[in-house]
Design a protein around this motif. Structure first.
Motif, PDB file in Angstrom:
ATOM      1  N   THR A  49      34.746  31.027  36.945  1.00  0.00           N
ATOM      2  CA  THR A  49      34.437  29.779  36.637  1.00  0.00           C
ATOM      3  C   THR A  49      35.160  28.692  36.916  1.00  0.00           C
ATOM      4  OG1 THR A  49      35.097  30.232  34.246  1.00  0.00           O
ATOM      5  CG2 THR A  49      32.747  30.569  34.439  1.00  0.00           C
ATOM      6  N   THR A  50      36.478  29.013  37.229  1.00  0.00           N
ATOM      7  CA  THR A  50      37.500  27.972  37.593  1.00  0.00           C
ATOM      8  C   THR A  50      37.812  28.263  39.135  1.00  0.00           C
ATOM      9  OG1 THR A  50      39.217  29.257  36.649  1.00  0.00           O
ATOM     10  CG2 THR A  50      37.859  27.608  35.322  1.00  0.00           C
ATOM     11  N   PRO A  51      37.579  27.472  39.927  1.00  0.00           N
ATOM     12  CA  PRO A  51      38.029  27.874  41.375  1.00  0.00           C
ATOM     13  C   PRO A  51      39.307  27.753  41.632  1.00  0.00           C
ATOM     14  CG  PRO A  51      36.545  25.905  41.382  1.00  0.00           C
ATOM     15  CD  PRO A  51      36.438  26.468  39.992  1.00  0.00           C
ATOM     16  N   GLU A  52      40.158  26.957  41.141  1.00  0.00           N
ATOM     17  CA  GLU A  52      41.382  26.256  41.534  1.00  0.00           C
ATOM     18  C   GLU A  52      42.414  27.056  40.447  1.00  0.00           C
ATOM     19  OE1 GLU A  52      40.384  24.808  44.986  1.00  0.00           O
ATOM     20  OE2 GLU A  52      42.500  25.092  44.292  1.00  0.00           O
ATOM     21  N   VAL A  53      42.092  27.810  39.539  1.00  0.00           N
ATOM     22  CA  VAL A  53      43.159  28.485  38.653  1.00  0.00           C
ATOM     23  C   VAL A  53      43.453  29.770  39.043  1.00  0.00           C
ATOM     24  CG1 VAL A  53      43.445  29.249  36.296  1.00  0.00           C
ATOM     25  CG2 VAL A  53      41.862  27.130  36.572  1.00  0.00           C
ATOM     26  N   ARG A  54      44.904  29.913  38.973  1.00  0.00           N
ATOM     27  CA  ARG A  54      45.233  31.245  39.440  1.00  0.00           C
ATOM     28  C   ARG A  54      46.063  31.845  38.118  1.00  0.00           C
ATOM     29  NH1 ARG A  54      44.787  29.355  44.411  1.00  0.00           N
ATOM     30  NH2 ARG A  54      44.410  30.628  45.915  1.00  0.00           N
ATOM     31  N   VAL A  55      45.957  33.489  38.094  1.00  0.00           N
ATOM     32  CA  VAL A  55      46.329  33.955  36.931  1.00  0.00           C
ATOM     33  C   VAL A  55      47.625  34.696  37.407  1.00  0.00           C
ATOM     34  CG1 VAL A  55      46.166  35.458  34.824  1.00  0.00           C
ATOM     35  CG2 VAL A  55      44.377  33.766  35.668  1.00  0.00           C
ATOM     36  N   LEU A  56      48.717  34.543  36.775  1.00  0.00           N
ATOM     37  CA  LEU A  56      49.863  35.492  37.162  1.00  0.00           C
ATOM     38  C   LEU A  56      50.029  36.330  35.691  1.00  0.00           C
ATOM     39  CD1 LEU A  56      52.162  36.730  38.621  1.00  0.00           C
ATOM     40  CD2 LEU A  56      53.641  34.648  37.638  1.00  0.00           C
ATOM     41  N   ALA A  57      49.700  37.792  35.563  1.00  0.00           N
ATOM     42  CA  ALA A  57      49.964  38.442  34.350  1.00  0.00           C
ATOM     43  C   ALA A  57      51.149  39.355  34.565  1.00  0.00           C
ATOM     44  CB  ALA A  57      48.493  39.252  34.387  1.00  0.00           C
ATOM     45  N   THR A  58      51.612  39.703  33.314  1.00  0.00           N
ATOM     46  CA  THR A  58      52.423  40.731  33.187  1.00  0.00           C
ATOM     47  C   THR A  58      52.059  41.825  32.468  1.00  0.00           C
ATOM     48  OG1 THR A  58      54.038  40.227  31.324  1.00  0.00           O
ATOM     49  CG2 THR A  58      54.493  39.106  33.407  1.00  0.00           C
ATOM     50  N   SER A  59      52.144  43.024  32.594  1.00  0.00           N
ATOM     51  CA  SER A  59      51.756  44.380  32.188  1.00  0.00           C
ATOM     52  C   SER A  59      52.154  45.425  32.333  1.00  0.00           C
ATOM     53  CB  SER A  59      50.037  44.093  32.411  1.00  0.00           C
ATOM     54  OG  SER A  59      49.423  45.285  31.585  1.00  0.00           O
ATOM     55  N   ARG A  60      52.059  46.521  31.439  1.00  0.00           N
ATOM     56  CA  ARG A  60      52.360  47.945  31.824  1.00  0.00           C
ATOM     57  C   ARG A  60      51.161  48.402  32.441  1.00  0.00           C
ATOM     58  NH1 ARG A  60      56.430  48.920  26.636  1.00  0.00           N
ATOM     59  NH2 ARG A  60      57.022  46.654  26.514  1.00  0.00           N
ATOM     60  N   GLU A  61      49.959  47.985  32.478  1.00  0.00           N
ATOM     61  CA  GLU A  61      48.819  48.698  33.017  1.00  0.00           C
ATOM     62  C   GLU A  61      48.103  47.529  33.679  1.00  0.00           C
ATOM     63  OE1 GLU A  61      46.788  50.593  29.909  1.00  0.00           O
ATOM     64  OE2 GLU A  61      45.204  51.225  30.911  1.00  0.00           O
ATOM     65  N   VAL A  62      47.319  48.040  34.712  1.00  0.00           N
ATOM     66  CA  VAL A  62      46.672  46.901  35.612  1.00  0.00           C
ATOM     67  C   VAL A  62      45.457  46.321  34.767  1.00  0.00           C
ATOM     68  CG1 VAL A  62      47.179  47.896  37.921  1.00  0.00           C
ATOM     69  CG2 VAL A  62      45.192  48.627  36.485  1.00  0.00           C
ATOM     70  N   LEU A  63      45.199  45.224  34.952  1.00  0.00           N
ATOM     71  CA  LEU A  63      43.861  44.536  34.197  1.00  0.00           C
ATOM     72  C   LEU A  63      42.627  45.471  34.795  1.00  0.00           C
ATOM     73  CD1 LEU A  63      44.802  40.845  34.148  1.00  0.00           C
ATOM     74  CD2 LEU A  63      45.369  42.481  32.504  1.00  0.00           C
ATOM     75  N   GLY A  64      42.641  45.466  35.928  1.00  0.00           N
ATOM     76  CA  GLY A  64      41.308  46.177  36.494  1.00  0.00           C
ATOM     77  C   GLY A  64      40.051  44.975  36.669  1.00  0.00           C
ATOM     78  N   VAL A  65      40.399  43.964  37.050  1.00  0.00           N
ATOM     79  CA  VAL A  65      39.616  43.007  37.502  1.00  0.00           C
ATOM     80  C   VAL A  65      39.451  42.778  38.851  1.00  0.00           C
ATOM     81  CG1 VAL A  65      40.019  41.618  35.013  1.00  0.00           C
ATOM     82  CG2 VAL A  65      41.282  40.944  37.374  1.00  0.00           C
ATOM     83  N   GLN A  66      37.951  42.313  39.236  1.00  0.00           N
ATOM     84  CA  GLN A  66      38.045  42.252  40.781  1.00  0.00           C
ATOM     85  C   GLN A  66      38.803  41.113  41.256  1.00  0.00           C
ATOM     86  OE1 GLN A  66      33.830  41.204  41.297  1.00  0.00           O
ATOM     87  NE2 GLN A  66      33.934  41.461  43.776  1.00  0.00           N
ATOM     88  N   GLY A  67      39.443  41.840  42.551  1.00  0.00           N
ATOM     89  CA  GLY A  67      40.247  40.836  43.283  1.00  0.00           C
ATOM     90  C   GLY A  67      41.635  40.869  42.684  1.00  0.00           C
TER      91      GLY A  67
END
Length: 766
Positions: A133-151
């Motif tokens: 829903t937001t074309p210009e927002v980027r997400v930088l996540a830190t995790s011990r496991e992949v999120l598994g979202v598309q892209g």
């Protein structure tokens, strides 16, 4: 109206050390993906790296960089609310997700979601909605496991690079690794009186390696510099969890101790994953799936270990890498030690250790046939991969099952010998023999193996005592195969004593005894040594030994002993003046030796080819091959040195005389600077020596003018032993500029190493 704050990244109170490559990779990936996940275990530095990335790319996001800390959020339903709160949105709606996405719809910002692993499903759902829903927002996540979202683009975060001990210059100085820099900086902050010095550098490097370069572990260790010296800290690191138990008072509880950081991951695991994690702690240096299945027991109700193993990889407890076609798993040392403590508490350690010992005992015992058969390449490669596990199994066996330890150590004699682990193998054997004094066949076999290694180590007194006891015991238990081994041990002793004729007589007797009792490995070993003795003595029987060894090796198919057979034939043909045949045999020996990671015989193959080149008056090729053999030759076993010592000096003198000192040294250096793979290709004629610009003569008064004034400054600092980093500091230039200057100097002078630059500076008094 007050202007909204653009971002909420907190100011850092400590310096950010290293991670240049990771920062560059993240900056390169962010424009190409909507979701970048920094992936790694607890304490590896994902949070700090994510913030530094945010600072580095802030100008690209006019609506700011926003940090959302999720570590203390335990209810999945609060994830969206927490993000909204971080963005300073009021929590005054029953539909926080809708409000959040509407707010972000026209924004160009970077959202950093820190510590997603324990809320993985909720985070994945939210990020998926934001991306949609937001074309210009980027997400930088830190995790011990992949999120598994598309892209999603996952970027693993490794521990900091460790000190490797490699030197750049004749003085042995090295540029500090990132792990060392972090430890030294934080230790200095904890104790202003502390400073890294040449005297404590080794201890600091050992601490970095012991803690696997994990930033959190290093920072917690640095706090102890208030009370302990580096050496005292290193001595106490066997109790990593206890030593590093007091973190900064204001840090989150999960970051106050290494145990807290790791328990965070442990509590997220299923019971099956927890139990497997604990059992895997008995491995050292990694393991493959076959070893895991052989050693570990599935949790009650679980059919296989595969699901739990996959879960541990997904949660960054284990990392997977490939060694050729073999997938190997490993865990960082503090993570392993945490699991080991849990295993001990559960009371399962003795049983799992015994299964581990038995698994690697079976690997070792494969050598009874593998060493003298076509299975030798695979066996040696697996031994190299599992060396750390073999050590762990031997150590446990010494206390729990000394018979198994002695059996393993004895059958591993070829591994200890051909891979340059003589002292280690000798120690395992003597430790096991000390625990088993009963006069058994197993003890006799252990005595023989220990005597062989002692003789190769030139420990004449110990070797003689071991041989004498071995002979008496082998006769007592009627073991002719062990008598053959003892005969070869005696031949090695005679050779060490300078009685090569007696050594030849004993080695020839050993070949007959081994053949009579079907001791195939000993027959070939004895033939190889008999050939060496005959060649040193210029005894014409060398031809018969070489031909017999080649015939036996061809029948049985080993590559290592087969390589020795080819090498023997090559040198024998060289001795008889047939250089074409000699070259063919020696080339095949190098091809066979190159199949083994640490084969001590490669240097002898290079030297043999150099001698054939001398016979053809191809002195430049001979000099390059001698240079290629130089480093390997330093660690070649004594019996190979018997030939290179007696004949090698003579051959080198002939080459030096034919070429002159300067040309000889240029070609020798050219060979010495080749990588092992390059040297093998050159020796086998698969690649020419790299063309090198002519070197300015030291006697040419204009030679020094080939460099600019700045390049001369850099060359002087290189000669002083400075690293590129220190050169940059001295000349107030960037490290990259210093590196470029060094590259230009090497190119202009036709050199390949900093050592050559140092020599040039000395010769030209620059």
């Amino acid at each position: 109206m007050a202007r909204r704050p653009i971002g909420n990244l907190p100011a850092e109170v400590t310096s950010f050390v290293g991670r240049r490559e990771e920062l560059a990779a993240a900056k390169r990936l962010l424009p190409t993906t909507r979701v970048l996940t920094l992936l790694g275990p607890g304490g590896v530095g994902k949070t700090r790296l994510s913030r530094q990335v945010g600072v580095a790319v802030a100008r690209a996001f006019p609506d700011g960089v926003w940090l959302v800390e999720l570590a203390d959020v335990h209810d999945p339903d609060l994830v969206t609310v927490t993000v909204a709160e971080a963005l300073a949105l009021r929590d005054d709606t029953a539909t926080p997700l809708r409000r959040l996405t509407e707010f972000l719809a026209d924004k160009r910002l970077l959202l950093i979601l820190d510590n997603c692993e324990h809320l993985i499903d909720a985070c994945a759902e939210l990020v998926g909605r934001i991306v949609a829903t937001t074309p210009e927002v980027r997400v930088l996540a830190t995790s011990r496991e992949v999120l598994g979202v598309q892209g999603e683009q996952a970027m693993p975060v490794a521990p900091l690079p460790l000190p490797d001990g490699k030197t750049e210059d004749p003085d042995g100085k090295t540029e500090d690794s990132d792990a060392m820099r972090l430890l030294a900086e934080r230790a200095g902050a904890a104790n202003p009186g502390f400073a890294a010095t040449p005297a404590n550098r080794d201890a600091l490097a050992a601490i970095c390696r012991r803690l696997d370069g994990i930033p959190l572990a290093l920072e917690l260790a640095a706090l102890r510099f208030r009370m302990f010296t580096p050496e005292q800290i290193l001595a106490r690191l066997d109790d990593t969890m206890g030593l590093l138990s007091a973190g900064p008072r204001l840090a989150p509880e999960r970051q106050q101790t290494i145990e807290g950081a790791i328990r965070w991951s442990y509590d997220l695991c299923t019971p099956a994953e927890q139990r497997l994690w604990e059992q895997l702690s008995v491995f050292s240096g990694g393991f493959d799936i076959d070893a895991a299945e052989a050693v570990c027991l599935p949790a009650p109700g679980a059919r296989t270990l595969f699901d739990a193993l996959t879960g541990l990889v997904d949660k960054s407890v284990l990392s997977l890498r490939y060694d050729g076609d073999v997938g190997r798993y490993s865990m960082l040392e503090p993570i392993r030690q945490f699991a080991h403590d849990r295993l001990a508490e559960r009371g399962d350690e003795p049983a799992i250790r015994a299964r581990h010992r038995d698994h690697y005992r079976r690997l070792a015992l494969r050598g009874r046939t593998a060493y003298w058969s076509s299975d030798d390449v695979d066996w040696f490669r697996e031994l190299n991969r599992e060396h750390a596990n073999l050590r762990a199994a031997l150590q446990f066996g010494l206390g729990d099952a000394p018979e198994a330890a002695l059996e393993m150590a004895a059958v591993l004699r070829p591994f200890w010998e051909h891979n340059r682990f003589l002292t280690e193998g000798y120690r395992w054997l003597t430790d096991a023999l000390a625990k088993l004094e009963e006069p058994t066949e197993l003890r006799a076999r252990g005595l023989s193996a220990a005597a062989s290694l002692a003789a190769l180590l030139s420990d004449r007194v110990s070797a003689r005592q071991l041989v004498d006891e071995c002979v008496a015991l082998a006769r007592r238990v009627n073991a002719p195969d062990i008598l053959a081994e003892a005969m070869l041990d005696s031949a090695l002793l005679a050779f060490n004593d300078g009685d090569t004729a007696r050594a030849l007589e004993l080695a020839e007797t050993a070949t007959h005894l081994a053949a009579e009792c079907g001791h195939n490995a000993m027959e070939m070993d004895s033939l190889a040594f008999a050939f060496v003795c005959a060649l040193v003595l210029s005894d014409p029987r060398s031809t018969a030994f070489a031909e017999r060894l080649l015939r036996v090796a061809t029948e049985r198919g080993p590559s290592l002993l087969g390589g020795l057979a080819q090498w023997s034939m090559g040198l024998d043909h060289w001795r008889r003046g047939d250089q074409d045949a000699a070259t063919g045999y020696l080339a095949r020996s190098i091809e066979m030796f190159s199949l083994f990671d640490r084969c001590v015989w490669l240097a002898s193959g290079f030297e043999g080819l150099a001698w054939t080149a001398v016979a053809r008056a191809d002195f430049e090729r001979a000099a390059r091959l001698l240079g290629a053999a130089e480093i390997l030759a330093r660690s070649t076993v004594r019996l190979a040195h018997a030939i290179t010592g007696v004949l090698g000096d003579k051959m080198r003198g002939r080459v030096r005389e034919a070429l002159g000192e300067r040309v000889f040294q240029e070609n020798f250096d050219s060979g010495a600077t080749m990588s092992l793979s390059e040297a093998i290709d050159y020796a086998l004629g698969r690649a020419p020596a790299a063309a090198r610009p002519p070197r300015p003569a030291a006697t040419d008064p204009q030679a020094a003018d080939v460099l600019t004034r700045r390049e001369k400054d850099v060359a002087r600092l290189v000669a002083a032993g400075h690293s590129n980093k220190r050169i940059a500091a001295e000349l107030v230039i960037s490290a990259r500029t210093a590196e470029t200057h060094v590259e230009h100097i090497l190119t202009k002078l036709g050199f390949t190493s900093r050592t050559q630059i140092a020599g040039w500076v000395r010769d030209h008094e620059v």
